[in-house]
Design an enzyme around this catalytic site. Structure first.
Site, short mmCIF file in Angstrom:
data_model
loop_
_atom_site.label_atom_id
_atom_site.label_comp_id
_atom_site.label_asym_id
_atom_site.label_seq_id
_atom_site.Cartn_x
_atom_site.Cartn_y
_atom_site.Cartn_z
CG ASN A 90 -8.49 21.42 74.10
OD1 ASN A 90 -8.81 20.62 73.23
ND2 ASN A 90 -7.28 21.92 74.19
CG HIS A 103 -8.99 28.94 74.12
ND1 HIS A 103 -9.36 28.86 75.44
CD2 HIS A 103 -8.12 27.92 73.92
CE1 HIS A 103 -8.74 27.84 76.01
NE2 HIS A 103 -8.00 27.24 75.11
CG HIS A 105 -6.11 25.26 70.59
ND1 HIS A 105 -4.90 25.50 71.20
CD2 HIS A 105 -6.99 25.02 71.58
CE1 HIS A 105 -5.05 25.39 72.51
NE2 HIS A 105 -6.31 25.09 72.78
P1 5GP Z 1 -6.18 25.04 76.47
O1 5GP Z 1 -5.19 24.11 77.12
O2 5GP Z 1 -7.00 25.74 77.53
O3 5GP Z 1 -7.01 24.42 75.41
O4 5GP Z 1 -5.32 26.13 75.71
C1 5GP Z 1 -4.72 27.19 76.37
C2 5GP Z 1 -3.58 27.65 75.50
O5 5GP Z 1 -3.18 28.92 75.95
C3 5GP Z 1 -2.36 26.73 75.57
O6 5GP Z 1 -2.09 26.21 74.27
C4 5GP Z 1 -1.26 27.65 76.08
O7 5GP Z 1 -0.01 27.41 75.47
C5 5GP Z 1 -1.79 29.04 75.77
N1 5GP Z 1 -1.32 30.07 76.68
C6 5GP Z 1 -1.26 29.99 78.04
N2 5GP Z 1 -0.81 31.15 78.55
C7 5GP Z 1 -0.58 31.97 77.48
C8 5GP Z 1 -0.09 33.32 77.38
O8 5GP Z 1 0.21 34.00 78.36
N3 5GP Z 1 0.03 33.84 76.12
C9 5GP Z 1 -0.31 33.11 75.02
N4 5GP Z 1 -0.15 33.71 73.82
N5 5GP Z 1 -0.77 31.85 75.07
C10 5GP Z 1 -0.91 31.28 76.30
#
Ligand code: 5GP
Ligand code: ZN
Length: 117
Positions: A90, A103, A105
């Site tokens: 994303n 990152h 997923h």
């Molecule tokens: P984004 O929304 O930026 O594409 O993905 C960020 C991801 O990081 C989300 O799916 C969220 O659940 C995960 N995330 C946020 N904080 C933490 C954390 O402290 N530890 C882990 N393992 N995942 C996290």
């Protein structure tokens, strides 16, 4: 290694925040998402801090290759290599990015729908 002091994923890469690690080498770290959206949901991050795909330069081509190539390795460890998986990143507000450290997923373990919401 470039790191950002106030970046959550830089802290995870450095081992400052406990996570459920799945894979780590000198370029890539993979750990389980804290809020899993599928039976298997891991995050693949470069150890080096980069905010998003928008920051990628030609010098990062090898890094991106390593990240993508790590996905099937992690998928094998997660037992979703044969059943299939989704690798997605994303970018920015409308892309749904909430953590500003690049990152991917890696999601699997159930039938994923398309298109995503
Ligand atoms: P984004 O929304 O930026 O594409 O993905 C960020 C991801 O990081 C989300 O799916 C969220 O659940 C995960 N995330 C946020 N904080 C933490 C954390 O402290 N530890 C882990 N393992 N995942 C996290
Ligand atoms: Zn970072």
């Amino acid at each position: 290694m470039a790191a950002s002091n106030d970046c959550l994923f830089c802290k995870i890469v450095a081992g400052l925040i406990p996570t459920d690690p799945v894979y780590q080498d000198e370029v890539v770290t993979a750990f389980r998402d804290i809020n899993a959206q599928a039976p298997s949901h891991t995050l693949l991050v470069p150890n080096e801090h980069l905010a998003s795909t928008n920051e990628l330069q030609p010098e990062h081509d090898e890094l991106v290759g390593r990240l993508v190539r790590t996905a099937p390795i992690v998928a094998s460890r997660e037992g979703i290599h044969e059943s299939g998986y989704r690798l997605v990143t994303n970018c920015g507000r409308e892309g749904g990015q909430t953590v500003m450290h690049l990152h991917f997923h890696l999601l699997g373990g159930r039938q994923l729908s398309w298109p995503p919401g």
